[in-house]
Write a protein that holds these residues in place. Structure first.
Motif, PDB file in Angstrom:
ATOM      1  N   UNK A 150       0.789  -1.231   0.000  1.00 31.24           N
ATOM      2  CA  UNK A 150       0.000   0.000   0.000  1.00 31.24           C
ATOM      3  C   UNK A 150       0.816   1.273   0.000  1.00 31.24           C
ATOM      4  N   UNK A 151       1.919   1.314   0.748  1.00 30.79           N
ATOM      5  CA  UNK A 151       2.710   2.540   0.852  1.00 30.79           C
ATOM      6  C   UNK A 151       3.398   2.910  -0.457  1.00 30.79           C
ATOM      7  N   UNK A 152       3.567   1.952  -1.354  1.00 30.47           N
ATOM      8  CA  UNK A 152       4.227   2.197  -2.637  1.00 30.47           C
ATOM      9  C   UNK A 152       3.224   2.302  -3.776  1.00 30.47           C
ATOM     10  N   UNK A 153       1.991   1.904  -3.538  1.00 31.94           N
ATOM     11  CA  UNK A 153       0.993   1.755  -4.599  1.00 31.94           C
ATOM     12  C   UNK A 153       0.384   3.067  -5.074  1.00 31.94           C
ATOM     13  N   UNK A 154       0.773   4.184  -4.472  1.00 31.92           N
ATOM     14  CA  UNK A 154       0.323   5.517  -4.918  1.00 31.92           C
ATOM     15  C   UNK A 154      -1.194   5.621  -5.003  1.00 31.92           C
ATOM     16  N   UNK A 155      -1.877   5.138  -3.992  1.00 30.36           N
ATOM     17  CA  UNK A 155      -3.337   5.232  -3.856  1.00 30.36           C
ATOM     18  C   UNK A 155      -4.108   4.318  -4.801  1.00 30.36           C
ATOM     19  N   UNK A 156      -3.437   3.431  -5.530  1.00 24.65           N
ATOM     20  CA  UNK A 156      -4.195   2.479  -6.348  1.00 24.65           C
ATOM     21  C   UNK A 156      -4.959   1.486  -5.477  1.00 24.65           C
ATOM     22  N   UNK A 157      -4.607   1.397  -4.192  1.00 24.24           N
ATOM     23  CA  UNK A 157      -5.377   0.535  -3.304  1.00 24.24           C
ATOM     24  C   UNK A 157      -6.748   1.122  -2.992  1.00 24.24           C
ATOM     25  N   UNK A 158      -6.964   2.402  -3.300  1.00 25.41           N
ATOM     26  CA  UNK A 158      -8.301   2.991  -3.136  1.00 25.41           C
ATOM     27  C   UNK A 158      -9.289   2.342  -4.094  1.00 25.41           C
ATOM     28  N   UNK A 159      -9.020   2.333  -5.420  1.00 27.52           N
ATOM     29  CA  UNK A 159      -9.946   1.609  -6.300  1.00 27.52           C
ATOM     30  C   UNK A 159     -10.001   0.113  -5.999  1.00 27.52           C
ATOM     31  N   UNK A 160      -8.891  -0.462  -5.499  1.00 31.82           N
ATOM     32  CA  UNK A 160      -8.921  -1.884  -5.154  1.00 31.82           C
ATOM     33  C   UNK A 160      -9.885  -2.139  -4.002  1.00 31.82           C
ATOM     34  N   UNK A 161      -9.918  -1.219  -3.038  1.00 32.57           N
ATOM     35  CA  UNK A 161     -10.821  -1.403  -1.898  1.00 32.57           C
ATOM     36  C   UNK A 161     -12.280  -1.350  -2.345  1.00 32.57           C
ATOM     37  N   UNK A 162     -12.597  -0.423  -3.239  1.00 31.08           N
ATOM     38  CA  UNK A 162     -13.970  -0.316  -3.721  1.00 31.08           C
ATOM     39  C   UNK A 162     -14.326  -1.481  -4.635  1.00 31.08           C
ATOM     40  N   UNK A 163     -13.327  -1.974  -5.360  1.00 31.95           N
ATOM     41  CA  UNK A 163     -13.525  -3.172  -6.177  1.00 31.95           C
ATOM     42  C   UNK A 163     -13.845  -4.363  -5.285  1.00 31.95           C
ATOM     43  N   UNK A 164     -13.112  -4.477  -4.194  1.00 33.81           N
ATOM     44  CA  UNK A 164     -13.344  -5.548  -3.218  1.00 33.81           C
ATOM     45  C   UNK A 164     -14.761  -5.452  -2.654  1.00 33.81           C
ATOM     46  N   UNK A 165     -15.154  -4.238  -2.275  1.00 36.68           N
ATOM     47  CA  UNK A 165     -16.498  -4.056  -1.738  1.00 36.68           C
ATOM     48  C   UNK A 165     -17.574  -4.397  -2.752  1.00 36.68           C
ATOM     49  N   UNK A 166     -17.383  -3.969  -4.003  1.00 37.84           N
ATOM     50  CA  UNK A 166     -18.358  -4.270  -5.050  1.00 37.84           C
ATOM     51  C   UNK A 166     -18.444  -5.768  -5.310  1.00 37.84           C
ATOM     52  N   UNK A 167     -17.286  -6.445  -5.262  1.00 36.24           N
ATOM     53  CA  UNK A 167     -17.282  -7.899  -5.471  1.00 36.24           C
ATOM     54  C   UNK A 167     -18.076  -8.608  -4.379  1.00 36.24           C
ATOM     55  N   UNK A 168     -17.884  -8.169  -3.129  1.00 38.65           N
ATOM     56  CA  UNK A 168     -18.655  -8.757  -2.026  1.00 38.65           C
ATOM     57  C   UNK A 168     -20.144  -8.516  -2.215  1.00 38.65           C
ATOM     58  N   UNK A 169     -20.510  -7.301  -2.597  1.00 40.10           N
ATOM     59  CA  UNK A 169     -21.924  -6.976  -2.802  1.00 40.10           C
ATOM     60  C   UNK A 169     -22.525  -7.826  -3.920  1.00 40.10           C
ATOM     61  N   UNK A 170     -21.849  -7.896  -5.063  1.00 38.73           N
ATOM     62  CA  UNK A 170     -22.386  -8.672  -6.186  1.00 38.73           C
ATOM     63  C   UNK A 170     -22.437 -10.163  -5.863  1.00 38.73           C
ATOM     64  N   UNK A 171     -21.468 -10.648  -5.072  1.00 35.82           N
ATOM     65  CA  UNK A 171     -21.453 -12.078  -4.746  1.00 35.82           C
ATOM     66  C   UNK A 171     -22.721 -12.506  -4.017  1.00 35.82           C
ATOM     67  N   UNK A 172     -23.364 -11.573  -3.337  1.00 31.20           N
ATOM     68  CA  UNK A 172     -24.598 -11.879  -2.610  1.00 31.20           C
ATOM     69  C   UNK A 172     -25.813 -11.923  -3.528  1.00 31.20           C
ATOM     70  N   UNK A 173     -25.631 -11.509  -4.772  1.00 29.30           N
ATOM     71  CA  UNK A 173     -26.765 -11.434  -5.695  1.00 29.30           C
ATOM     72  C   UNK A 173     -26.540 -12.214  -6.986  1.00 29.30           C
ATOM     73  N   UNK A 174     -25.513 -13.064  -7.007  1.00 31.72           N
ATOM     74  CA  UNK A 174     -25.221 -13.817  -8.225  1.00 31.72           C
ATOM     75  C   UNK A 174     -26.318 -14.818  -8.566  1.00 31.72           C
ATOM     76  N   UNK A 175     -27.035 -15.277  -7.561  1.00 30.98           N
ATOM     77  CA  UNK A 175     -28.097 -16.265  -7.803  1.00 30.98           C
ATOM     78  C   UNK A 175     -29.483 -15.632  -7.877  1.00 30.98           C
ATOM     79  N   UNK A 176     -29.550 -14.315  -7.771  1.00 29.50           N
ATOM     80  CA  UNK A 176     -30.858 -13.656  -7.882  1.00 29.50           C
ATOM     81  C   UNK A 176     -31.419 -13.860  -9.287  1.00 29.50           C
TER      82      UNK A 176
END
Length: 659
Positions: A150-176
């Motif tokens: 993270x300290x070297x990633x120049x804030x690219x972990x910000x979009x990674x965190x939101x990507x992670x959150x979106x993946x968790x959210x979508x995973x709950x609705x894959x069978x809808x």
């Protein structure tokens, strides 16, 4: 007569050399004689991995973190980080002849793009979703990698965190079922696949668009509106996303005031419908209806444009310079409803719980780099004819900062471990690990503890990290205050200080988090409104039982703090709780950090870990009461300080005889 100095002659400070943050002993030349903790420049990370991972998993995870610890120091990677910081995103809103530029208005640096690709390759998101790994806590492994990146990633972990959150959210609705949104299930499945991909050529990142002009964390005033298109409108406006999949049946209009990761591929956003605030997934781009190209004179069906999104302006921020944060106007953006209409705030909480943990984790990663620079600097810098490591006051100061850093790291990774345990289960993540008496077996107990402590770790750790980074800047003197992008940029503490400040605000300020903790305390659905005594104090008492043999007086001190916390919260009115909110989260942080340090040290009675745990309790938990702690001579104290700050293996000549 002394010779005058010049721009090319005289004294020049030798450049401090950073050591790899984590060294797995099986990959070291000293494998037979030294532990991973002794070999690592950041020994608390080694202890965290030993605490939460089973022995058989430490090889796989340790090797990955070992390799990444070296990759982050490669000149090419460090140049990417400098490029992302200095060549900031730019906006090009109009075409040559003044039309709105719908094709490519946002330009980001090559360094930013390269760092995002490295994040994907290293599994910054995907590790948490690799279900082939079932015998250890994937979240601990994931955040362990993130800690050295993270300290070297120049804030690219910000979009990674939101990507992670979106993946968790979508995973709950894959069978809808698709219901009245034909094609949704296939779209969600493909989006999820790309969000968790480890292939930079296929992977997607996700934005998170909630903040509007009416408020930051308070989304109740959302003015963005989503309207369900009629069948005739869908037929007449039929379109495709960049992959050729159908666009969603909802049309979204509004204005988003703070939108990070504007270069994402999809975004999760909130919009108001007739039934209330709802969550939506929108693709960032859609195919352009047949446009003739100059080269061939025939239609090009592969051209794309923004999906009803116009970037009004980029934010001019104190830090996070490489991260494109923008104001966005939505007009006819097509999207898909996620979950139930009117339940958007509940849906979005899945993202918030994850991104708040990322805020803390990113902050301690910055802090770890700051302390690493201080260690390297102290080994080569002289003052008054002696190296800094030979100045007891300096070493004592840095040792105290290291103690605080260890506490914040343990607190953050405990929350990470709870996050992983809640997803994978106690048997798969915790049984037969050193943490099996630390993490509750009952899923309801785990969930309640995670719900209580997530806003606490988000509130307290970023603030502590900012304070800690300011101290590391002071350690370097005037150089610490400069934007040091020369050489490899690794001395630029000013940059990570500015970036870390964002974590104190992003995803909720301390006041917002304190209010959230008070909501948890009052929530009758959690332990019948008795979460402090029935959940937190019960957990604390159980963990302290395993520390009492070695740390009897420290345990008694923490029990006194627990009683004070109960007195502060029991029977308090909602107004009183809110008024005391910051005090309450301070208690929760200090008690939790103390217990985690004591529990970890109790496992092997490592001398430095034990001293750090005891020092934290007496100087943080008990209001800096010097008389409570067993007295050591100044010389003995100085020797311990040196080992805390510079590592167990460091042998300064002045103290060699005492170590």
């Amino acid at each position: 007569m002394s010779r005058a100095s010049s721009s090319t002659e005289g004294f020049f400070q030798p450049y401090p050399v950073l050591e790899p943050q984590y060294t797995y002993n099986q990959l070291s030349k000293n494998a037979s004689s030294k532990s991973t903790q002794l070999l690592s420049d950041d020994p608390v990370l080694a202890r965290v991995l030993n605490l939460y991972l089973p022995r058989e998993a430490q090889d796989e995870v340790g090797i990955s973190i070992h390799k990444l610890s070296r990759r982050v120091l490669e000149p090419s990677v460090l140049r990417h980080s400098i490029d992302a910081e200095t060549n900031v995103p730019t906006l090009h809103p109009l075409t040559t002849f003044g039309e709105v530029n719908k094709a490519d208005p946002l330009h980001t640096s090559e360094g930013w793009k390269a760092l995002k690709s490295i994040s994907v390759e290293e599994g910054a998101v995907s590790i948490a979703y690799d279900k082939s790994e079932t015998n250890y806590n994937r979240r601990v492994a994931q955040f362990g990698l993130g800690h050295v990146w993270g300290h070297t990633a120049a804030m690219t972990m910000c979009p990674m965190s939101m990507t992670d959150g979106a993946a968790t959210l979508l995973s709950r609705h894959l069978d809808d079922p698709d219901g009245d949104q034909p094609g949704r299930q296939a779209v969600f499945a493909e989006a999820y696949r790309r969000l968790v991909s480890r292939d930079p050529k296929e992977s997607w990142t996700s934005g998170q668009w909630m903040t509007e002009r009416t408020g930051g964390s308070d989304v109740s005033g959302t003015e963005t509106v989503a309207r369900r298109l009629t069948r005739d409108e869908i037929a007449s406006e039929e379109g495709q996303d960049s992959l050729g999949q159908p666009l969603g049946p909802w049309s979204i209009d509004g204005f988003k005031w703070f939108s990070s990761a504007t270069d994402s591929d999809v975004s999760v956003l909130l919009a108001r419908t007739s039934l209330g605030i709802s969550a939506f997934l929108i693709p960032m781009r859609r195919k352009v209806r047949s446009r003739t190209t100059l080269a061939t004179g025939s239609p090009d069906n592969n051209l794309t444009e923004l999906n009803g999104v116009r970037i009004q302006r980029l934010k001019n921020k104190l830090g996070t310079k490489g991260l494109p944060t923008a104001e966005l106007e939505l007009k006819g953006a097509r999207g898909w409803l996620i979950g139930q209409e009117g339940k958007g705030i509940k849906e979005i909480s899945a993202i918030l719980n994850i991104t708040r943990v990322y805020s803390a984790a990113g902050s301690i990663s910055y802090w770890s780099r700051g302390l690493a620079v201080c260690r390297a600097f102290s080994r080569v810098r002289k003052a008054k004819g002696k190296f800094l490591y030979d100045h007891p006051q300096h070493v004592r100061w840095m040792a105290d900062e290291t103690v605080k850093y260890w506490a914040a790291t343990h607190f953050t990774f405990f929350t990470v471990a709870l996050l992983g345990c809640s997803a994978q289960g106690w048997e798969a993540t915790t049984k037969n690990t050193a943490s099996e008496n630390l993490i509750p077996q009952d899923p309801a107990h785990q969930g309640a503890l995670l719900r209580l402590l997530t806003p606490v770790v988000k509130a307290r750790v970023p603030v502590a990290s900012v304070t800690g980074l300011r101290e590391t800047m002071e350690c370097l003197g005037g150089v610490g205050y400069c934007e040091n992008n020369e050489d490899d940029g690794s001395m630029n503490l000013a940059k990570i200080f500015r970036d870390c400040i964002a974590n104190t605000i992003w995803e909720g300020t301390t006041s917002v988090m304190a209010e959230d903790v008070c909501r948890v305390i009052k929530d009758k659905r959690i332990a019948n409104g008795n979460v402090i005594e029935a959940i937190f104090c019960r957990w604390a008492a159980g963990a302290l039982q395993h520390c009492r043999k070695s740390f009897k007086r420290e345990c008694e001190a923490i029990e006194g703090m627990l009683q004070s916390l109960i007195t502060l919260t029991k029977g308090a009115s909602p107004e009183e709780l809110e008024y005391r909110g910051r005090q309450i989260i301070s208690y929760l942080e200090t008690i939790s950090s103390s217990i985690l340090l004591l529990y970890d040290a109790s496992g092997d009675l490592d001398k430095i870990s034990s001293h750090i745990a005891s020092r934290y309790v007496w100087f943080q938990a008990v209001d800096k009461s010097l008389h409570q702690r067993e007295h050591l001579s100044r010389r003995d104290d100085a020797a311990v300080d040196c080992r805390i700050f510079l590592g167990n293996s460091f042998r300064p000549k002045a103290l060699e005889g005492k170590l």
